[in-house]
Design a protein around this motif. Structure first.
Motif, short mmCIF file in Angstrom:
data_model
loop_
_atom_site.label_atom_id
_atom_site.label_comp_id
_atom_site.label_asym_id
_atom_site.label_seq_id
_atom_site.Cartn_x
_atom_site.Cartn_y
_atom_site.Cartn_z
N SER A 1 1.15 33.23 23.05
CA SER A 1 1.77 32.12 22.31
C SER A 1 2.84 31.48 23.19
CB SER A 1 2.42 32.66 21.04
OG SER A 1 3.55 33.45 21.37
N THR B 1 11.43 31.95 16.90
CA THR B 1 11.26 32.32 18.32
C THR B 1 12.49 31.88 19.12
OG1 THR B 1 8.89 31.98 18.05
CG2 THR B 1 9.70 32.15 20.30
N ASN C 1 -3.73 33.47 26.88
CA ASN C 1 -3.90 33.87 25.48
C ASN C 1 -2.57 34.13 24.76
OD1 ASN C 1 -6.69 33.81 25.83
ND2 ASN C 1 -6.73 35.92 26.59
#
Length: 316
Positions: A139, A172, A137
């Motif tokens: 990212s 990110t 679950n």
């Protein structure tokens, strides 16, 4: 080779059947530095990193990591390193906490020590709120951060990062760069493979460019860029071959390389002064110019200069 070298590679060769993936490379990585292997897919980066981390057998040459010979002491090498692969190698059904616990037990880290390290690392990579979340679950960026935390759990001398930010969004990517810097400041040597120019430029103390299984040039980012000269001119003309001839003999020109963007011209003086001479020489030879671009050398220019092509045009 100096006593400060934590990785030593001499005359390394590796073939898959008739295909020579690595063709006699030699390099060293110094203790405490961030060292980058920069090159396109298929250049030999992953093959080399797999040999250094004992995942592929040594065929020819000498490789020592953290003082251990990879052929004779693979177990000792594995104890001294951490690895973060470019592919997602997490158990999808384990939670973040369980992933870390399992890895710590695998390496027989004592319970109290394990608990403290896990707490500390989850805080560093900002995954504390996700500790009970199953990894499936998370990212892409969170998965990569978890892999970095897991790779650091054993307190490795060397952390291998194979394309650590591939497929991540720019924001990110910047955060991952920040974690890599933190890890390095804490004393861990980083061995990075990447095909992102900016990543290698910003993070590395030294870079080796690898292409077709050979190291074509090595140095600090500044050395590599300065070696090209003060400026780089990109010139798009109707006839690149004739243009090269027309530019022959202009003493400030260091090199002329054909690339997908036209001609890449490195010059040893201020580009704004040299540009009129270059344009006059080309036009004087009756060659039409469609585009001119003058800029300071970047790692992109370094790669074009040494390989004759751009990295983004070499996806294999």
């Amino acid at each position: 080779m100096g006593g400060d070298d934590i990785i030593e590679v001499q005359d390394l060769e590796h073939a898959f059947g008739d295909f020579a993936a690595v063709r006699g490379i030699s390099f060293t990585v110094r203790r405490g530095e961030v060292f980058s292997f920069l090159g396109p897919n298929g250049a030999g980066k992953s093959t080399t990193i797999n040999i250094l981390t004992t995942l592929l057998p040594l065929q020819k040459g000498m490789v020592r990591v953290a003082g251990y010979d990879v052929a004779r002491e693979p177990g000792e090498v594995r104890k001294a390193i951490g690895i973060v692969f470019q592919d997602d190698v997490l158990d999808r059904d384990l939670t973040v906490q369980e992933t870390m616990e399992f890895h710590g037990r695998l390496y027989s880290i004592p319970r109290e020590e394990r608990r403290n390290r896990i707490e500390n690392l989850l805080r560093v990579v900002e995954l504390e709120p996700k500790r009970n979340e199953r990894t499936k679950n998370l990212s892409g960026g969170m998965k990569r951060r978890l892999q970095i935390a897991r790779g650091l759990l054993t307190r490795p001398d060397v952390l291998f990062l194979d394309e650590p930010t591939q497929g991540l969004d720019p924001q990110t990517r910047l955060r991952i760069w920040d974690y890599i810097r933190q890890v390095n400041r804490a004393g861990t040597t980083i061995f990075l493979t990447t095909h992102y120019m900016e990543e290698a430029d910003i993070l590395s103390d030294r870079i080796s460019i690898i292409d077709h299984g050979r190291i074509v040039v090595s140095g600090t980012p500044t050395e590599l860029k300065n070696a090209l000269g003060e400026d780089v001119v990109y010139l798009e003309t109707e006839d690149d071959k004739k243009t090269k001839d027309a530019l022959h003999g202009i003493e400030v020109i260091r090199s002329v390389t054909e690339s997908p963007r036209g001609l890449s011209i490195t010059i040893s003086a201020d580009g704004s002064h040299c540009l009129p001479r270059i344009i006059d020489a080309v036009r004087g030879a009756g060659i039409g110019i469609s585009n001119v671009n003058l800029k300071k050398p970047t790692m992109d220019d370094v790669f074009v200069h040494y390989t004759g092509r751009e990295l983004r045009d070499t996806r294999a």
